[in-house]
Design a protein around this motif. Sequence first.
Motif, PDB file in Angstrom:
ATOM      1  N   GLN A   1     -40.642  17.115   2.901  1.00 43.87           N
ATOM      2  CA  GLN A   1     -41.684  18.005   3.404  1.00 43.87           C
ATOM      3  C   GLN A   1     -42.729  18.282   2.328  1.00 43.87           C
ATOM      4  O   GLN A   1     -43.937  18.259   2.597  1.00 43.87           O
ATOM      5  CB  GLN A   1     -41.064  19.321   3.884  1.00 43.87           C
TER       6      GLN A   1
ATOM      7  N   THR B   1     -33.151  25.658   5.477  1.00 40.57           N
ATOM      8  CA  THR B   1     -34.156  24.618   5.229  1.00 40.57           C
ATOM      9  C   THR B   1     -34.705  24.053   6.524  1.00 40.57           C
ATOM     10  O   THR B   1     -35.915  23.837   6.665  1.00 40.57           O
ATOM     11  CB  THR B   1     -33.546  23.492   4.378  1.00 40.57           C
TER      12      THR B   1
ATOM     13  N   ALA C   1     -38.524  24.174   7.738  1.00 38.47           N
ATOM     14  CA  ALA C   1     -39.224  22.917   8.046  1.00 38.47           C
ATOM     15  C   ALA C   1     -39.850  22.964   9.433  1.00 38.47           C
ATOM     16  O   ALA C   1     -40.969  22.469   9.645  1.00 38.47           O
ATOM     17  CB  ALA C   1     -38.259  21.737   7.932  1.00 38.47           C
TER      18      ALA C   1
ATOM     19  N   LEU D   1     -41.634  24.901   1.047  1.00 42.81           N
ATOM     20  CA  LEU D   1     -40.940  25.475   2.199  1.00 42.81           C
ATOM     21  C   LEU D   1     -40.883  27.000   2.201  1.00 42.81           C
ATOM     22  O   LEU D   1     -41.174  27.634   3.216  1.00 42.81           O
ATOM     23  CB  LEU D   1     -39.519  24.900   2.271  1.00 42.81           C
TER      24      LEU D   1
END
Length: 376
Positions: A106, A300, A304, A320
């Motif tokens: 990401q 996470t 995301a 993030l």
Amino acid sequence: MQNNSIEDRQEPWHALSVDDVCAKLGTDSAGLSAAAAAERHAAFGPNRLPQGPRRSALVRFLLQFHNLLIYVLLAAGMLAMFLGHAIDAGVIFAVVLVNAVIGFVQEGRAEQALDAIRGMIDPKASVLRDGRRLTVAADAIVPGDVVIVEAGARVPADLRLIRARNLRIDEAILTGESVAVDKTLAPTAAPAALGDRTSMAFSGTFVAAGQGAGIAVATGAKSELGLIGALLGTVETLQTPLIRQMDGFAKRLTLFTLGISAVAFAFAVLLRGYAFTDAFMVVVGLAVAAIPEGLPATMTIALAIGIQRMAARNAIIRRLPAVETLGSVSVICSDKTGTLTRNEMTVRAVVTAEAVFEVTGVGYEPHGEYRVEGRD
């Protein structure tokens, strides 16, 4: 060499006459020669705001593990392996690895998107070199260059004006003032505030009207915009609320697990007569079972998903945890002009007795169309 002393001076350029500025910078109204410009470019470097060192892909990947809860999980995985529970250890390590890969991918996508945006911005500037007008890359401008500015252009460096014809410059990026400033050639007082230096045109400001020319007196990090960038570089980086909470949770969980394990070990050895080795193996298994290995991956994945939703709204988020920080904002203190708005007053529609004409285009950019009921 004279060029090396130019950048070291902290001259009040706005208070000097044009002749004095030319004398101090070793130039004149015809501009520098190509050779002199090349020499100064080598001495001062490109007219570009300094960027912080970029993290390598390896560093970005390793930083995904820089979290207290991840450390606890890794310790739990090693303990599980020590106990011979290879499947449990494999699951823990796989969860940690998947969590790191998601964050790494990401952040890599965000970096690529930002690089693509930077690549779309290729500013040019008009300068006089050897008495001829040339169009060069803005980062090729050096102190002493004569730069020509016109309506609709961004000023590429701090300039001491030597010509101005109805020149008005929007300096909201530096001063916050929404009204464009009328520029003159007369020197101003040395202690004048930034917004009162009417003989100057500053890097990053926008030419709202008129034409002019000026001698570049400061470029890159030495410009007023560069000084602001340097101040921003000193801002302390704080942990996001989510990271602080997760670190606090990991600390409490670790202390609780160690405390329970110590009590269980003492109970097993002292009261139940377990062998030291057997009691230790039981306690280690208890500690491993108490670790929530699925929590980092769940967090996470949730972040995301938030980043993907923000990207659909044209918002690029590099890291993030910033998603959660943005969601935690309850009060925003902002200067309206040029921040919530473009600070560009434009005509959007013309109403006549016969029809309503729609005017397209963005801000002061010289592009757009007149439409009647959606037709050109």
